[in-house]
Design a protein around this motif. Structure first.
Motif, short mmCIF file in Angstrom:
data_model
loop_
_atom_site.label_atom_id
_atom_site.label_comp_id
_atom_site.label_asym_id
_atom_site.label_seq_id
_atom_site.Cartn_x
_atom_site.Cartn_y
_atom_site.Cartn_z
N ARG A 38 -36.19 28.70 118.22
CA ARG A 38 -36.81 29.49 119.31
C ARG A 38 -35.95 30.71 119.67
NH1 ARG A 38 -38.78 24.39 120.50
NH2 ARG A 38 -36.84 23.73 121.48
N ASP A 39 -34.62 30.54 119.65
CA ASP A 39 -33.73 31.69 119.92
C ASP A 39 -33.93 32.77 118.85
OD1 ASP A 39 -32.70 30.49 122.14
OD2 ASP A 39 -30.82 29.84 121.19
N ARG A 41 -36.57 33.29 117.09
CA ARG A 41 -37.89 33.89 117.27
C ARG A 41 -37.82 34.96 118.37
NH1 ARG A 41 -42.32 29.56 118.75
NH2 ARG A 41 -41.13 29.71 120.65
N ARG A 42 -37.14 34.61 119.45
CA ARG A 42 -37.01 35.54 120.58
C ARG A 42 -36.24 36.79 120.16
NH1 ARG A 42 -34.57 32.02 124.36
NH2 ARG A 42 -36.38 30.75 123.99
N GLU A 52 -41.78 31.06 113.11
CA GLU A 52 -42.91 31.17 114.03
C GLU A 52 -44.23 30.73 113.39
OE1 GLU A 52 -43.51 31.70 117.00
OE2 GLU A 52 -45.60 32.38 117.04
N ARG A 133 -36.06 30.08 130.05
CA ARG A 133 -35.90 31.01 128.94
C ARG A 133 -34.43 31.29 128.65
NH1 ARG A 133 -40.31 33.50 127.08
NH2 ARG A 133 -41.70 33.46 128.86
N GLN A 134 -33.60 31.18 129.67
CA GLN A 134 -32.19 31.56 129.51
C GLN A 134 -31.31 30.39 129.07
OE1 GLN A 134 -31.81 34.80 132.45
NE2 GLN A 134 -29.87 33.73 132.90
N SER A 136 -32.47 27.03 128.65
CA SER A 136 -33.35 25.98 128.08
C SER A 136 -33.32 24.63 128.82
CB SER A 136 -33.21 25.84 126.56
OG SER A 136 -31.93 25.76 126.12
N TYR A 160 -40.96 28.99 131.47
CA TYR A 160 -42.18 29.26 130.71
C TYR A 160 -42.68 27.97 130.07
CZ TYR A 160 -39.84 28.90 126.15
OH TYR A 160 -39.19 28.43 125.03
N ARG A 162 -43.87 26.21 126.68
CA ARG A 162 -43.76 26.41 125.23
C ARG A 162 -45.15 26.52 124.61
NH1 ARG A 162 -39.46 22.08 122.94
NH2 ARG A 162 -41.05 21.95 121.32
#
Ligand code: AP5
Ligand code: MG
Length: 215
Positions: A38-39, A41-42, A52, A133-134, A136, A160, A162
């Motif tokens: 996920r990191d 992807r961000r 993704e 988001r920061q 997790s 957020y 997922r």
């Protein structure tokens, strides 16, 4: 000397929740392949863009990609503080690769903890989960809500949902777990490393069972 362990269980079982507690209280580094992907992807890296395509559908990212990530993170060093792997291995080839990576450093796993939770409870947990988001950290809209709407209690980051927690994707993730990851439980059962615990109830009580399963 830290413990070298794996935490397993279906989506929503509480792997991340328990791994974070172990990191905070016993200083055991938490390594989550889901968080690493996920990191990426961000950050919009090549790895993140490739991952993704699979994650959005609830499918597994190919073994060679994920094994590469773990080899980079764990290979060629001693793990004196230990580690708790969360979300890896998820296939038998990943489990075999982990054995090889550790073996190259003269190490081996101490324990594998598998958390079981009935499917209706898993669905409820995933539907209500919100993640920072920061940092997790996980919250749940009903069971463990943040004090301020959509803000992390710990660091103030945005909360957020997922993308893979939508209902149709959750079903695909359960199917993948039953097909590809259940054989990993047998692999570790045969190796005499597997400790199965219930993940239902108070997270503190579950943490006691997790730590009782570790050397
Ligand atoms: P990943 O991020 O690993 O997701 P997962 O395995 O599906 O598990 P989750 O993170 O959804 O659940 P969890 O067990 O951590 O539960 P949590 O503690 O958050 O993987 C995501 C994707 O990345 C995969 O689908 C795949 O595409 C890819 N991927 C990752 N690793 C890969 C690999 N090795 N190979 C290939 N692809 C890979 O808890 C859930 C909720 O319940 C939270 O809201 C929490 O607050 C709440 N909760 C926790 N404990 C309790 C309790 N005791 N009582 C009530 N509520 C609770
Ligand atoms: Mg998780």
């Amino acid at each position: 000397m830290g413990v070298r362990a794996v935490i397993m269980g279906p989506p929503g079982a509480g792997k991340g929740t328990q791994a974070k507690l172990l990191q905070e209280r016993r200083g055991v580094p938490h390594i989550s392949t889901g968080d690493i992907l996920r990191d990426a992807r961000r950050a919009g890296t090549v790895l993140g863009c490739e991952a993704e395509r699979y994650m959005a559908k609830g499918l597994l990212v190919p073994d060679d990609v994920v094994i590469g990530i773990v080899a980079d993170r764990l290979g060629g060093q001693n793990h004196n503080q230990g580690f708790l792997l969360d979300g890896f291995p998820r296939t038998v080839p990943q489990a075999e690769a982990l054995d090889r990576i550790l073996d190259e450093g003269g190490e081996q796993l101490d324990a594998v903890v598998s958390i079981s939770v009935p499917e209706d409870e898993l669905v409820r947990r995933l539907a209500g989960r919100r993640v920072c988001r920061q940092c997790s950290t996980m919250f749940h809209l009903e069971v463990d809500p943040a004090a301020r709407l959509a803000r992390c209690d710990r660091c103030g980051g945005d909360l957020y949902q997922r993308e893979d927690d939508r209902e149709e994707t959750v079903r695909a993730r359960f199917d993948v777990y039953a097909r590809d990851t259940a054989p990993v439980l047998r692999y570790y059962g045969d190796a005499g490393l597997l400790h199965e615990i219930s993940g239902v109830g108070d997270r503190e009580a579950i943490f006691q069972h997790v730590t009782a399963s570790l050397p």
